[in-house]
Design an enzyme around this catalytic site. Structure first.
Site, PDB file in Angstrom:
ATOM      1  N   TYR A  48      25.530  16.592  21.969  1.00  0.00           N
ATOM      2  CA  TYR A  48      26.978  16.360  22.071  1.00  0.00           C
ATOM      3  C   TYR A  48      27.335  14.875  21.920  1.00  0.00           C
ATOM      4  CZ  TYR A  48      27.337  21.164  23.809  1.00  0.00           C
ATOM      5  OH  TYR A  48      27.279  22.535  23.943  1.00  0.00           O
TER       6      TYR A  48
ATOM      7  N   LYS B  52      13.063  23.784  23.050  1.00  0.00           N
ATOM      8  CA  LYS B  52      12.567  24.489  21.867  1.00  0.00           C
ATOM      9  C   LYS B  52      11.480  23.612  21.241  1.00  0.00           C
ATOM     10  CE  LYS B  52      14.453  27.524  19.654  1.00  0.00           C
ATOM     11  NZ  LYS B  52      13.944  28.891  19.387  1.00  0.00           N
TER      12      LYS B  52
ATOM     13  N   ASP C  28      15.256  30.118  24.074  1.00  0.00           N
ATOM     14  CA  ASP C  28      15.717  31.454  23.670  1.00  0.00           C
ATOM     15  C   ASP C  28      15.024  32.532  24.507  1.00  0.00           C
ATOM     16  OD1 ASP C  28      13.361  30.627  22.441  1.00  0.00           O
ATOM     17  OD2 ASP C  28      13.736  31.668  20.554  1.00  0.00           O
TER      18      ASP C  28
ATOM     19  N   ASP D 262      24.377  24.148  28.647  1.00  0.00           N
ATOM     20  CA  ASP D 262      25.748  24.622  28.523  1.00  0.00           C
ATOM     21  C   ASP D 262      25.742  26.152  28.423  1.00  0.00           C
ATOM     22  OD1 ASP D 262      28.449  24.621  28.160  1.00  0.00           O
ATOM     23  OD2 ASP D 262      28.443  23.573  26.238  1.00  0.00           O
TER      24      ASP D 262
ATOM     25  N   ASP E 241      26.244  29.045  31.839  1.00  0.00           N
ATOM     26  CA  ASP E 241      27.331  30.022  31.802  1.00  0.00           C
ATOM     27  C   ASP E 241      26.770  31.440  31.898  1.00  0.00           C
ATOM     28  OD1 ASP E 241      29.278  28.150  31.661  1.00  0.00           O
ATOM     29  OD2 ASP E 241      30.132  28.813  29.759  1.00  0.00           O
TER      30      ASP E 241
END
Ligand code: NAD
Length: 367
Positions: free
Chosen positions: A142, A192, A224, A248, A252
């Site tokens: 980001y 990852k 993942d 992020d 959630d």
């Protein structure tokens, strides 16, 4: 020793309503548990814009840097939708996070037994769930450069850059290990590393930091696979540490395993101050809920549990935090429900202050 200091920023919409209940609980701890705080209150968001023409006055920012912890309600609302980007209410919150350099974002996913039916997963998968996701908050994709939309030949190309330095990884890893030491001494790091160099570095640095925490059982998982495992059997985790982007998504996902937005607290921590306490901002995950503001319908529990996090992570009062969490659990088990919690099991409807009354009564009974 002076009392620890708390800056309270109720903000907009339901922020002041839920924070009023937290104020009563803070007073209760002062009167009954010898835990008095030096509390000051100020404006943030739309109300600060109305008063000062800016969503966060410099004096408020300076005060936030001085206190032991900041507790924030929520900011924003339709009244401010057309303001210039630079003075939108959310800019006040972003400025606090940035200038306090709050790099470690703690998002618990805790399922109270009484609310297990609210989850989209089976009751036995979520009942009693209590995990913590630590998300790196101030770096990664980001923020990395280069970024932008560029022309390349005949077409445009959108670029963002995942970038982490060793020190950025090490400091958030350390904060996750410290947390694991206060909880179940189990930490899972997610990245990852199979396809990203930043993931390889992440894994290396977390492993290195882990050598300072021999008591913590460290594991690594691709993010993942982590998402799959979180929905398959979330109770296998205690603390999870991950980068800004994966955090992020995963925080959630994990939070919603447990049901309502009105129940979710959070903490954002920075570097230790001179007194050893980390810079800290505690806030509910929800926004200012303009659709229910001013109607006494808001659920104050997310904000109350944010204060419980402050007790545990800023003031080393884990026992008192557990007392407050148990009081919330008691009230939910008794069937008291704000409107957002009215579900399949019915329950006794209560207002925002009715929920505060019940939690205070449960605190009284806990002594
Ligand atoms: P929201 O979280 O305010 O509300 C989403 C839905 O959840 C609404 O139906 C609301 O009534 C309900 N809800 C939220 N908190 C609740 C609570 N404590 N008790 C009962 N019900 C609750 O999100 P939104 O509607 O997307 O945004 C509204 C405003 O809040 C916008 O201006 C947005 O920018 C702002 N916002 C602020 C923050 C923050 O301050 N951290 C976070 C998200 C959104």
């Amino acid at each position: 020793m002076p009392n620890p200091s708390l800056l309270i920023l109720p903000g907009d919409g339901i922020g002041p309503e839920v924070m009023a209940e937290v104020r009563r609980i803070i007073d209760w701890f002062g009167a009954n548990r010898g835990l008095a705080f030096d509390v000051s209150e100020d404006l943030v968001g739309g109300c600060a814009y109305d008063a000062h023409g800016t969503p966060l006055h410099d004096d408020t920012m300076a005060r936030a840097q001085e206190v032991d912890a900041v507790l924030l309600g929520a900011v924003g609302g339709p009244k401010y939708d057309d303001l210039d980007f630079s003075v939108k209410p959310e800019r006040g919150l972003l400025r606090l996070r940035k200038e306090m350099d709050l790099f470690s974002n703690l998002r618990p996913a805790q399922c109270f037994d009484a609310l297990a039916d609210f989850s989209s997963l089976k009751k036995n998968v979520v009942a009693g769930l209590d995990i913590m996701i630590v998300r790196e908050l101030t770096s990664g994709v980001y923020f990395g450069e280069p970024r932008g939309i560029f022309k390349e030949g005949n077409e445009r190309v959108g670029i963002n850059t995942q970038r982490y330095t060793e020190s950025e990884i090490a400091r958030v890893a350390r904060s996750a290990f410290d947390l694991a030491m206060k909880r179940g001494k189990k930490l899972c790091s997610m990245e990852k590393a199979n396809v990203m160099e930043s993931g390889i570095l992440w894994r290396d640095v977390v492993t290195e930091v882990g050598r300072d925490y021999p008591e913590v059982e460290l594991s690594h998982m691709y993010a993942d696979a982590g998402a799959m495992q979180l929905t398959r059997w979330p109770k296998q985790f205690d603390v999870i540490v991950t980068d800004n982007l994966f955090g992020d998504l995963l925080s959630d996902l994990a939070a919603m395993l447990t049901g309502s937005l009105g129940m979710l607290p959070s903490a954002s921590l920075g570097a230790p101050m001179a007194n050893g306490r980390p810079k800290a901002l505690y806030e509910p995950v929800h926004g200012s809920a303009p659709d229910i503001a001013g109607q006494g319908k808001a659920n104050p529990i997310a904000c109350i549990l944010s204060f419980a996090m402050a007790l545990r992570y800023s003031f080393d009062q884990g026992g008192e935090a557990a007392r407050l969490e148990a009081a919330v659990e008691r009230v939910l088990a008794d069937g008291l429900r704000t409107a957002d919690l009215m579900g399949p099991d019915g329950g006794t409807p209560v207002s925002t202050s009715g929920m505060g009354d019940a939690i205070l009564a449960a605190l009284d009974a806990s002594q």
